[in-house]
Design a protein around this motif. Structure first.
Motif, mmCIF file in Angstrom:
data_model
loop_
_atom_site.group_PDB
_atom_site.id
_atom_site.type_symbol
_atom_site.label_atom_id
_atom_site.label_comp_id
_atom_site.label_asym_id
_atom_site.label_seq_id
_atom_site.Cartn_x
_atom_site.Cartn_y
_atom_site.Cartn_z
ATOM 1 N N LEU A 236 24.961 49.841 63.836
ATOM 2 C CA LEU A 236 26.240 49.158 63.337
ATOM 3 C C LEU A 236 27.009 49.007 64.684
ATOM 4 O O LEU A 236 27.474 47.974 65.175
ATOM 5 N N ALA A 237 27.278 50.231 65.401
ATOM 6 C CA ALA A 237 28.156 50.144 66.470
ATOM 7 C C ALA A 237 27.609 49.713 67.464
ATOM 8 O O ALA A 237 28.321 49.088 68.664
ATOM 9 N N ASN A 238 26.039 49.568 67.841
ATOM 10 C CA ASN A 238 25.722 49.022 68.959
ATOM 11 C C ASN A 238 25.925 47.680 68.814
ATOM 12 O O ASN A 238 26.299 46.879 69.716
ATOM 13 N N VAL A 239 25.723 46.984 67.377
ATOM 14 C CA VAL A 239 25.909 45.646 67.257
ATOM 15 C C VAL A 239 27.509 45.207 67.842
ATOM 16 O O VAL A 239 27.616 44.162 68.437
ATOM 17 N N VAL A 240 28.290 46.198 67.084
ATOM 18 C CA VAL A 240 29.638 45.756 67.370
ATOM 19 C C VAL A 240 29.866 45.694 68.854
ATOM 20 O O VAL A 240 30.825 44.872 69.343
ATOM 21 N N GLY A 241 29.778 46.808 69.611
ATOM 22 C CA GLY A 241 29.938 47.070 70.909
ATOM 23 C C GLY A 241 29.320 46.140 71.811
ATOM 24 O O GLY A 241 30.068 45.442 72.795
ATOM 25 N N GLY A 242 28.092 45.540 71.612
ATOM 26 C CA GLY A 242 27.296 44.336 72.362
ATOM 27 C C GLY A 242 28.098 43.090 72.059
ATOM 28 O O GLY A 242 28.477 42.519 73.089
ATOM 29 N N LEU A 243 28.499 42.777 71.042
ATOM 30 C CA LEU A 243 29.058 41.404 70.791
ATOM 31 C C LEU A 243 30.417 41.676 71.204
ATOM 32 O O LEU A 243 31.231 40.656 71.811
ATOM 33 N N ALA A 244 31.392 42.497 70.877
ATOM 34 C CA ALA A 244 32.644 42.681 71.321
ATOM 35 C C ALA A 244 33.166 42.956 72.854
ATOM 36 O O ALA A 244 34.100 42.259 73.153
ATOM 37 N N LEU A 245 32.170 43.882 73.285
ATOM 38 C CA LEU A 245 32.445 43.938 74.937
ATOM 39 C C LEU A 245 31.945 43.020 75.953
ATOM 40 O O LEU A 245 32.594 42.832 76.793
ATOM 41 N N VAL A 246 30.851 42.581 75.504
ATOM 42 C CA VAL A 246 30.019 41.536 76.358
ATOM 43 C C VAL A 246 30.145 40.177 75.901
ATOM 44 O O VAL A 246 30.364 39.403 76.451
ATOM 45 N N THR A 247 29.213 40.007 74.609
ATOM 46 C CA THR A 247 28.988 38.616 74.305
ATOM 47 C C THR A 247 30.177 37.731 74.208
ATOM 48 O O THR A 247 30.542 36.618 74.489
ATOM 49 N N ALA A 248 31.316 38.286 73.269
ATOM 50 C CA ALA A 248 32.446 37.569 73.033
ATOM 51 C C ALA A 248 33.238 37.000 74.239
ATOM 52 O O ALA A 248 33.567 35.855 74.452
ATOM 53 N N PRO A 249 33.433 37.885 74.873
ATOM 54 C CA PRO A 249 34.435 37.563 76.323
ATOM 55 C C PRO A 249 33.439 36.464 77.306
ATOM 56 O O PRO A 249 34.010 35.479 77.730
ATOM 57 N N ARG A 250 32.217 36.540 77.062
ATOM 58 C CA ARG A 250 31.235 35.348 77.944
ATOM 59 C C ARG A 250 31.333 34.129 77.184
ATOM 60 O O ARG A 250 31.613 32.980 77.736
#
Length: 268
Positions: A236-250
């Motif tokens: 769950l934390a991997n998903v949140v980290g990937g989406l919030a730290l990289v994908t969403a800003p892109r």
């Protein structure tokens, strides 16, 4: 006029658009794969990560250096990309971009994530069964590294390590999306391996493969229950980290392109 050696705004936007279009294409292809392709690419992804884990454990067993081991582990990431297999955590970037561009659905994303996750674990489990049989001298090292995960308490430190792990693997995927060069792909693989292995970040698939080795070898204190108790929150934390730290800003950076791509898609 742009200074010599620097990209002007138009050139930067052109590169962003090119990367965006490539990401949409990659994501759409993943979302629309058949069941057979999803399972086989996912299983092979788990096997290839397993070979990277074997290289890492072999180097660590001799050197006791996670940094040197991370260089060896980059073999797994390089194989994953060059062989066009699939890792569950790659799904935190490409498919999301495609969905925001109107090229897929959340149901297709759930199908991709679920099947790839199960297939990755099956491939890693199988490869580590063979590793344990072939390399009994690595059993102690496998047990040592596995306990770093299953003995980790569910606290802010562990959650932060898993959030950063998700961000690191998604960043590696994003780096690959920005270039078609195999040299760049290998550099991204090395960078990702250093962050995940060298710094000890938590990654749901990679670390599970190590734990599977301990389960196969009968390591004391490592059970399927202790693996699941660690695995659920790290995933769950991997998903949140990937989406919030990289994908969403892109996506914010490419918001105009996302809107334009969705507008260009004909109604079904």
């Amino acid at each position: 006029m742009a200074a010599p050696g620097k990209l002007g705004d138009d050139e930067v936007e052109a590169e962003v658009e090119g990367t965006f279009d490539h990401s949409v294409s990659e994501g759409r292809e993943r979302l629309h794969r058949s069941l057979r392709v999803m399972l086989t690419t996912g299983f092979l992804g788990g096997v290839e990560i397993g070979f990277g884990v074997l290289a890492y454990l072999s180097v660590y067993d001799v050197t006791k250096s996670p940094f040197l081991g991370s260089i060896a582990f980059a073999i797994g990431f390089a194989a994953l990309y060059l062989a066009h297999s699939e890792l569950f955590t790659e799904g935190f970037f490409y498919p999301i971009v495609a969905i925001f561009a109107g090229q897929g659905s959340m149901l297709q994303l759930a199908r991709l994530w679920g099947l790839t996750l199960v297939a990755n674990l099956a491939g890693g489990w199988t490869l580590m069964w063979l590793v344990v049989l072939a390399f009994p001298k690595l059993h102690a090292t496998i047990a040592e590294k596995s306990r770093e995960f299953v003995d980790a308490p569910l606290d802010l430190t562990s959650i932060a390590l898993a959030l950063l792990g998700g961000g690191a693997i998604t960043l590696m995927t994003r780096m690959k999306a920005g270039s078609t060069s195999q040299v760049a792909t290998l550099a991204a693989s090395l960078a990702g391996a250093f962050l995940l292995i060298g710094l000890g970040l938590f990654h749901s698939i990679l670390d599970s493969v190590i734990i599977f080795g301990a389960l196969h070898s009968g390591a004391e204190g490592v059970t399927y229950g202790s693996w699941l108790a660690w695995f659920w929150y790290v995933t769950l934390a991997n998903v949140v980290g990937g989406l919030a730290l990289v994908t969403a800003p892109r996506l914010v950076r490419s918001s105009a392109l996302v809107s334009g791509k969705a507008a260009d898609t004909p109604p079904s």
